[in-house]
Design an enzyme around this catalytic site. Structure first.
Site, short mmCIF file in Angstrom:
data_model
loop_
_atom_site.label_atom_id
_atom_site.label_comp_id
_atom_site.label_asym_id
_atom_site.label_seq_id
_atom_site.Cartn_x
_atom_site.Cartn_y
_atom_site.Cartn_z
N LYS A 186 -60.23 -130.56 -119.70
CA LYS A 186 -59.48 -129.42 -120.57
C LYS A 186 -58.80 -128.58 -119.37
CE LYS A 186 -59.31 -125.61 -121.79
NZ LYS A 186 -57.89 -124.76 -121.39
N TYR A 250 -72.61 -120.10 -123.12
CA TYR A 250 -72.58 -121.46 -124.12
C TYR A 250 -73.65 -122.34 -123.79
CZ TYR A 250 -67.52 -120.02 -124.16
OH TYR A 250 -66.17 -119.30 -124.26
N CYS A 296 -57.78 -119.16 -104.89
CA CYS A 296 -59.08 -118.59 -104.92
C CYS A 296 -59.44 -118.15 -103.64
CB CYS A 296 -60.12 -119.76 -105.48
SG CYS A 296 -60.11 -121.11 -104.73
P1 NAD Z 1 -59.60 -118.68 -116.48
O1 NAD Z 1 -60.91 -118.32 -116.11
O2 NAD Z 1 -58.47 -117.58 -117.03
O3 NAD Z 1 -59.33 -120.04 -116.98
C1 NAD Z 1 -59.74 -121.07 -116.58
C2 NAD Z 1 -60.01 -122.34 -117.74
O4 NAD Z 1 -61.09 -121.65 -118.60
C3 NAD Z 1 -58.91 -122.40 -118.21
O5 NAD Z 1 -58.92 -124.00 -118.63
C4 NAD Z 1 -59.05 -121.60 -119.63
O6 NAD Z 1 -58.28 -122.10 -120.72
C5 NAD Z 1 -60.38 -121.81 -119.92
N1 NAD Z 1 -60.83 -120.59 -120.53
C6 NAD Z 1 -60.28 -119.30 -120.94
N2 NAD Z 1 -61.16 -118.43 -121.51
C7 NAD Z 1 -62.12 -119.34 -121.94
C8 NAD Z 1 -63.11 -119.17 -123.06
N3 NAD Z 1 -63.36 -118.02 -123.49
N4 NAD Z 1 -63.92 -120.11 -123.28
C9 NAD Z 1 -63.80 -121.25 -122.45
N5 NAD Z 1 -63.18 -121.53 -121.68
C10 NAD Z 1 -61.90 -120.47 -121.41
O7 NAD Z 1 -59.03 -118.95 -115.03
P2 NAD Z 1 -57.37 -119.00 -114.29
O8 NAD Z 1 -56.67 -117.65 -114.54
O9 NAD Z 1 -56.88 -120.28 -115.02
O10 NAD Z 1 -57.57 -119.42 -112.77
C11 NAD Z 1 -57.69 -118.54 -111.94
C12 NAD Z 1 -59.12 -118.06 -111.39
O11 NAD Z 1 -59.77 -119.44 -111.01
C13 NAD Z 1 -58.93 -117.21 -110.44
O12 NAD Z 1 -60.31 -116.36 -110.33
C14 NAD Z 1 -59.38 -118.06 -109.17
O13 NAD Z 1 -59.93 -117.39 -108.19
C15 NAD Z 1 -60.30 -119.07 -109.89
N6 NAD Z 1 -60.07 -120.39 -108.86
C16 NAD Z 1 -61.27 -120.85 -108.27
C17 NAD Z 1 -61.16 -121.88 -107.49
C18 NAD Z 1 -62.59 -122.25 -106.78
O14 NAD Z 1 -62.63 -123.39 -106.08
N7 NAD Z 1 -63.57 -121.46 -106.58
C19 NAD Z 1 -60.20 -122.65 -107.29
C20 NAD Z 1 -59.02 -122.24 -108.10
C21 NAD Z 1 -59.18 -121.12 -108.91
#
Ligand code: NAD
Length: 493
Positions: A186, A250, A296
């Site tokens: 996803k 969930y 991140c």
């Molecule tokens: P996000 O949490 O908004 O979304 C991540 C994923 O979750 C997307 O696919 C989104 O569609 C899904 N999602 C959003 N709301 C949801 C819900 N209510 N239920 C289920 N799924 C849902 O994050 P983002 O804005 O896409 O990415 C940025 C974040 O990711 C930053 O906080 C960053 O630090 C983190 N990140 C972490 C790493 C790591 O390895 N630790 C790597 C890259 C990014």
């Protein structure tokens, strides 16, 4: 015409596409526009999946898993298929790089020369690992034979962020698939184009359609049904801490599926007065601004010894002259736009709030409206940031570096650890003893010394505290986390 030009042309024509890849299923007809942050134009369409799409994907994934078509394939054969996939990805590298560029606004040079090589490394490394993983034999006497074997977990959901679309796909899907699971991807709704292309190439290479399915759509419409589905055995998530928490909920409210969370960060860069600043400045800038700081492990807090603070800021300002802000399609650009308008406004709020909270603008701060309608923010430095400020504590995910000074080593460590995150850190010193002491005391999953690095694909990556839960990406740790352990105990009568 090059593959890159072809993608740019399709983007201009609004012809790019991503949608579910689920065998035998008629996808939801609803579409949303794919909008490029480069100039705020529509470059294609994305199918907005629903719970029905997720259900169909889980059904196909489960059927494939139980059939043994992929899960039961001889490891050497699975490796061959995965290596064929790697060859196809290599062949389509420029196209995939260009898709991430137009979709996420990432500089094309970064996509081509950083993201794609790392993506290929990840796919190839796990493909090669498949037939080199042995089980164990328990230390019994002659009356028994105990086998400790690793098995795939089953149906695994991979929920991805938007900041490194192809690379995060690789970090999750490569080990999960290599371990024999059926994987449902996803991708983030903002950046699904490369995930669609990578999945098509997997099927072309011979990965069974049910072993790797793709569901596109929003988090609420597809991420949540995946997280709650009773027939999904595990979800591996990368994204914000806020959404990561939801996946634990969930799971708790459904079937206690395993959850691995890779979440946000607010990583410190600790600079001692004995650091080799000539060598360090480029690294510090990369930590702070690489990928527009939509990273991140971004080193967004510079914790610097007071005696050299001003000198370090001057060097950073000087170095930033080489960080061209501009269209990400220009090979010279190092800073493209923020990924979308709401995110741009979030970053802008930090820019506006920081002076009011008492921080001093040392560099940048402009919003590059003259670059067109994209969401550009100039690399910015704020000095005098204190732990009480939001800029010190919260993940900005935009190019704003917060500078705080310290006097003693203990103070440096306390400042480094003074957030709820613990993903990464870097420190700069010529004193090996201090490097050892401080790296041990910093609460973070990765500490790089005299440079900014997450390590290569061999090194596990994940966070302490609110930065992570339940596992690691990369390294053999990631492969292992997509397996479960079984004991087969033979009683010798
Ligand atoms: P996000 O949490 O908004 O979304 C991540 C994923 O979750 C997307 O696919 C989104 O569609 C899904 N999602 C959003 N709301 C949801 C819900 N209510 N239920 C289920 N799924 C849902 O994050 P983002 O804005 O896409 O990415 C940025 C974040 O990711 C930053 O906080 C960053 O630090 C983190 N990140 C972490 C790493 C790591 O390895 N630790 C790597 C890259 C990014």
């Amino acid at each position: 015409m090059s593959a890159i030009e072809r993608v740019y042309d399709q983007a201009r024509a609004g012809a790019l596409y991503a949608g579910p890849l689920i065998p035998g299923f008629q996808a939801s007809a609803a579409r949303m526009p794919v909008v490029s942050p480069i100039d705020n134009t529509t470059i294609g369409a994305l199918v907005t999946g629903t719970a029905a799409d997720v259900d169909a994907a889980v059904g196909a994934a489960r059927a494939c898993f139980e059939s043994g078509e992929w899960s039961g394939m001889a490891p050497a054969e699975r490796k061959r298929v995965l290596l064929d996939w790697v060859a196809l990805i290599r062949e389509h590298s420029e196209e995939i790089a260009a898709l991430d560029c137009v979709d996420a606004g990432k500089p094309i040079t970064e996509c081509l020369h950083t993201d794609m090589p790392a993506t290929l490394d990840a796919f190839a490394w796990y493909a090669e690992a498949v037939d080199k993983c042995f089980g164990r034999i328990a230390p019994t006497g002659g009356d028994a034979l105990g086998l400790i074997v690793k098995e795939p977990i089953g149906v695994v959901g991979a929920v991805l962020p938007w900041n490194f679309p192809a690379l995060m796909f690789a970090w999750k899907v490569a080990p999960a698939l290599a371990a024999g699971n059926s994987v449902i991807v996803k991708p983030a709704e903002l950046t699904s184009l490369s995930a669609y292309r990578l999945t098509l190439l997997a099927h072309q290479a011979g990965v069974p359609a049910g072993a790797l399915t793709l569901v596109t759509g929003t988090g609420e419409d597809t991420g949540e049904p995946l997280g709650r589905h009773p027939d999904v055995d595990m979800v591996s998530f990368t994204g914000s801490t806020e959404v990561g928490r939801l996946f634990l909920k969930y799971s708790a409210e459904s079937n206690l599926k395993e959850i691995v969370l890779e979440c946000g960060g607010k990583s410190p860069q600790v600079v001692f007065e004995d650091a080799d600043l000539d060598a360090a400045v480029g690294q510090m800038l990369s930590a702070a601004y690489w990928n527009m700081s939509e990273n991140c492990s971004c080193g967004s807090r510079l914790i610097v010894q007071a005696s050299i603070k001003d000198a370090v800021i001057e060097r950073l300002k000087h170095g930033l002259a080489e960080w061209k802000v501009g269209l990400p399609t220009d090979p010279a650009t190092r800073i493209g736009p923020m990924v979308e308008e709401p995110h741009f406004h979030k970053v802008r709020a930090f820019l506006e709030e920081a002076p009011a909270a008492g921080a001093r603008l040392a560099h940048g701060g402009r919003i590059h409206a003259e670059l067109g309608s994209g969401w550009y923010v100039e690399p910015t430095i704020f000095d005098g940031v204190t732990p009480a400020m939001r800029l010190f504590q919260e993940e900005v995910f935009g190019p704003i570096l917060a500078v705080t000074s310290f006097e003693t080593e203990d103070e440096a460590v306390a400042l480094a650890n003074d957030t709820q995150y613990g993903l990464a850190a870097s420190l700069y010193t010529r004193d090996v003893g201090r490097a050892q002491r401080v790296s041990r005391r910093i609460k973070a999953g990765t500490v790089s010394v005299n440079g900014f690095s997450e390590g290569d694909i061999t090194a596990p990556f994940g966070g302490y505290k609110l930065s992570g839960f339940g596992g690691r990406d990369k390294g053999m740790e990631a492969f292992d986390q997509y397996t479960q352990t079984k004991v087969i105990w033979y009683m010798n009568a």
